[in-house]
Design a protein around this motif. Structure first.
Motif, mmCIF file in Angstrom:
data_model
loop_
_atom_site.group_PDB
_atom_site.id
_atom_site.type_symbol
_atom_site.label_atom_id
_atom_site.label_comp_id
_atom_site.label_asym_id
_atom_site.label_seq_id
_atom_site.Cartn_x
_atom_site.Cartn_y
_atom_site.Cartn_z
ATOM 1 N N ASN A 1 -8.724 1.100 -4.306
ATOM 2 C CA ASN A 1 -8.937 0.372 -3.058
ATOM 3 C C ASN A 1 -8.405 -1.034 -3.187
ATOM 4 N N THR B 1 0.857 -1.183 0.000
ATOM 5 C CA THR B 1 0.000 0.000 0.000
ATOM 6 C C THR B 1 0.893 1.232 0.000
ATOM 7 N N ASN C 1 -5.893 0.882 2.931
ATOM 8 C CA ASN C 1 -6.890 0.474 1.943
ATOM 9 C C ASN C 1 -6.514 0.810 0.508
#
Length: 145
Positions: free
Chosen positions: A144, A37, A89
């Motif tokens: 996402n 991420t 996320n």
């Protein structure tokens, strides 16, 4: 498995062509597969990026970036184990440009929006990226995970 956060700053190599949309699409695709991420700020001349994930995956990605001819003068600002992700996320969030809202965010933490990565506090850079992600979310290119 250790969770690692890496922060780097680089200049765009002007002799190499680059399409920011292709770049972020590649980041999203590869990062999702590797459970990475992060957040990328690209102002047209410089990149500031946070990458989070497993130590091996983060290290491998950073070494790929360091070999990428689109980057020059890469500065590794921080690489540390962390307890949790800042961008849990997002396979990669991206803010592009330096408009007035982004400038305002930078000026919360620094005396100028022209940041020298060699002289600033990494925590403040992380705060800038986090604020960009929160306050500008509707305009960010976000995937996402």
């Amino acid at each position: 498995m250790n969770l690692t956060r890496l922060v780097y700053y680089s200049q765009r190599n002007p002799s190499e062509s680059m399409d920011a949309q292709d770049l972020i699409a590649t980041c999203e695709r590869n990062n999702m597969r590797l459970n990475l991420t992060g957040m990328l700020h690209y102002n047209g001349d410089h990149f500031l990026q946070v990458i989070e994930g497993g130590r091996v995956e983060v290290s491998a990605l950073y070494h790929r970036i360091a070999r990428d001819p689109r980057h020059s003068n890469i500065i590794l600002l921080s690489c540390t184990d962390v307890r949790e992700r800042m961008f849990p996320n997002w396979s990669m969030g991206m803010h592009q440009g330096m408009d007035e809202r982004a400038r305002t965010i930078y000026l919360r933490y620094f005396s100028t929006d022209d940041v020298n990565p060699e002289t600033v506090n990494v925590e403040s850079l992380l705060d800038v990226l986090q604020d960009l992600s929160v306050e500008m979310a509707p305009r960010l290119r976000v995937s996402n995970a």
